[in-house]
Design an enzyme around this catalytic site. Structure first.
Site, PDB file in Angstrom:
ATOM      1  N   ASP A   1      51.167  19.486  44.344  1.00 39.78           N
ATOM      2  CA  ASP A   1      51.032  19.769  45.773  1.00 39.78           C
ATOM      3  C   ASP A   1      51.147  18.490  46.592  1.00 39.78           C
ATOM      4  O   ASP A   1      51.488  18.535  47.783  1.00 39.78           O
ATOM      5  CB  ASP A   1      49.685  20.462  46.038  1.00 39.78           C
ATOM      6  CG  ASP A   1      49.531  20.900  47.479  1.00 39.78           C
ATOM      7  OD1 ASP A   1      50.537  21.294  48.099  1.00 39.78           O
ATOM      8  OD2 ASP A   1      48.400  20.868  47.996  1.00 39.78           O
TER       9      ASP A   1
ATOM     10  N   ASP B   1      55.311  17.751  46.812  1.00 37.88           N
ATOM     11  CA  ASP B   1      56.319  18.628  47.413  1.00 37.88           C
ATOM     12  C   ASP B   1      56.627  18.232  48.856  1.00 37.88           C
ATOM     13  O   ASP B   1      57.779  18.319  49.307  1.00 37.88           O
ATOM     14  CB  ASP B   1      55.920  20.107  47.308  1.00 37.88           C
ATOM     15  CG  ASP B   1      54.587  20.428  47.986  1.00 37.88           C
ATOM     16  OD1 ASP B   1      53.949  19.505  48.533  1.00 37.88           O
ATOM     17  OD2 ASP B   1      54.188  21.600  47.948  1.00 37.88           O
ATOM     18  N   GLY B   2      55.604  17.767  49.572  1.00 33.08           N
ATOM     19  CA  GLY B   2      55.845  17.312  50.938  1.00 33.08           C
ATOM     20  C   GLY B   2      56.741  16.083  50.981  1.00 33.08           C
ATOM     21  O   GLY B   2      57.627  15.972  51.837  1.00 33.08           O
TER      22      GLY B   2
ATOM     23  N   ARG C   1      60.566  15.751  52.734  1.00 33.49           N
ATOM     24  CA  ARG C   1      61.010  14.708  53.665  1.00 33.49           C
ATOM     25  C   ARG C   1      62.148  13.878  53.076  1.00 33.49           C
ATOM     26  O   ARG C   1      63.098  13.519  53.782  1.00 33.49           O
ATOM     27  CB  ARG C   1      59.824  13.806  54.031  1.00 33.49           C
ATOM     28  CG  ARG C   1      58.774  14.502  54.902  1.00 33.49           C
ATOM     29  CD  ARG C   1      57.695  13.544  55.347  1.00 33.49           C
ATOM     30  NE  ARG C   1      56.849  13.113  54.232  1.00 33.49           N
ATOM     31  CZ  ARG C   1      55.777  13.775  53.809  1.00 33.49           C
ATOM     32  NH1 ARG C   1      55.423  14.914  54.394  1.00 33.49           N
ATOM     33  NH2 ARG C   1      55.043  13.317  52.805  1.00 33.49           N
TER      34      ARG C   1
ATOM     35  N   THR D   1      61.079  23.352  55.492  1.00 34.27           N
ATOM     36  CA  THR D   1      61.391  24.698  55.979  1.00 34.27           C
ATOM     37  C   THR D   1      60.106  25.480  56.227  1.00 34.27           C
ATOM     38  O   THR D   1      59.060  25.170  55.660  1.00 34.27           O
ATOM     39  CB  THR D   1      62.241  25.478  54.952  1.00 34.27           C
ATOM     40  OG1 THR D   1      61.498  25.584  53.716  1.00 34.27           O
ATOM     41  CG2 THR D   1      63.571  24.785  54.686  1.00 34.27           C
TER      42      THR D   1
ATOM     43  N   ASP E   1      53.887  26.957  50.175  1.00 30.94           N
ATOM     44  CA  ASP E   1      52.885  25.955  49.819  1.00 30.94           C
ATOM     45  C   ASP E   1      51.489  26.421  50.218  1.00 30.94           C
ATOM     46  O   ASP E   1      50.539  26.310  49.440  1.00 30.94           O
ATOM     47  CB  ASP E   1      53.222  24.634  50.514  1.00 30.94           C
ATOM     48  CG  ASP E   1      52.237  23.534  50.181  1.00 30.94           C
ATOM     49  OD1 ASP E   1      52.117  23.172  49.002  1.00 30.94           O
ATOM     50  OD2 ASP E   1      51.571  23.036  51.105  1.00 30.94           O
TER      51      ASP E   1
ATOM     52  N   ASP F   1      48.406  27.339  47.633  1.00 31.30           N
ATOM     53  CA  ASP F   1      47.123  26.625  47.747  1.00 31.30           C
ATOM     54  C   ASP F   1      45.963  27.597  47.876  1.00 31.30           C
ATOM     55  O   ASP F   1      44.949  27.480  47.184  1.00 31.30           O
ATOM     56  CB  ASP F   1      47.137  25.698  48.967  1.00 31.30           C
ATOM     57  CG  ASP F   1      48.014  24.485  48.772  1.00 31.30           C
ATOM     58  OD1 ASP F   1      48.374  24.192  47.623  1.00 31.30           O
ATOM     59  OD2 ASP F   1      48.344  23.831  49.784  1.00 31.30           O
TER      60      ASP F   1
END
Length: 213
Positions: free
Chosen positions: A47, A50-51, A55, A61, A68, A72
């Site tokens: 987790d 993925d961010g 970027r 999206t 996500d 979570d």
């Protein structure tokens, strides 16, 4: 890969992997605590990346944000449900934490989408400063998000202490993590509450604006 094929964007592939790991964790939650801890912990770690992937590849999206968020919330809710069974004297506490977590994030995500924000982490000065610090300061966001997960996993670890105790998995270490992460966990619940209240105010404001047109 097509630039419009959001289903196979890198951060979303990471999201699918997290779901698979969470399902494996659920399957082994009662019988193989080590497998559960490893799968859940790896899913939580993914987790964090993925961010960065979104970027890096310019693949942020709405679909990915919702994927996500849902992953979570489902993972955390599952763990809180398990803890409620393992520690029945505190099941109301775990249930309350689950309700606050789901309600807060659902309302915040909905509010962000209907207001046209590109990300649920993009906040303006109309929201409380604590919430802006929470989402805009990466160190604060990481600390307050990681603390509850570490605390919940350590409580699970403590319940299965006899099976897990070895050179690394010790009761003393798990106990230390529980106490060390309590302040961060409390801070996260405060953010959840502020986020819930602000989201409901934003949604009500949109209704008022629509009715005054």
């Amino acid at each position: 890969m097509s630039s419009t094929n959001v289903y196979f964007f890198v951060p979303n592939l990471i999201g699918y992997t997290r779901i698979i790991l969470a399902l494996i964790a659920v399957y082994y939650v009662w019988t193989e605590p080590v497998v559960f801890l490893v799968c859940y912990a790896v899913s939580v770690f993914m987790d964090l990346i993925d961010g960065h992937a979104a970027r890096m590849f310019d693949q942020s999206t709405r679909y990915g944000a919702v994927l996500d968020m849902v992953t979570d919330r489902c993972s955390t809710s599952m763990l809180l449900y398990v803890l409620g069974i393992l520690y029945p004297d505190y099941k109301v506490v775990f249930l309350s934490l689950m309700i606050l977590d789901i309600a807060s994030h659902y309302c915040h995500m909905y509010s962000s989408l209907v207001k046209g924000r590109t990300s649920h982490k993009t906040l303006d000065t109309s929201v409380p400063w604590l919430l802006r610090v929470y989402y805009h300061n990466k160190a604060v966001l990481f600390t307050l998000c990681a603390a509850p997960e570490m605390l919940y996993l350590s409580l699970y670890w403590l319940y299965f202490a006899e099976q897990l105790s070895n050179g690394f998995f010790t009761v003393d270490l798990a106990t230390w993590i529980v106490y060390a992460t309590l302040p961060g966990c409390a801070g996260k619940q405060l953010m959840n509450f502020i986020q819930l209240v602000q989201a409901m105010k934003d949604i009500a404001a949109l209704d008022i604006a629509d009715r005054t047109k």
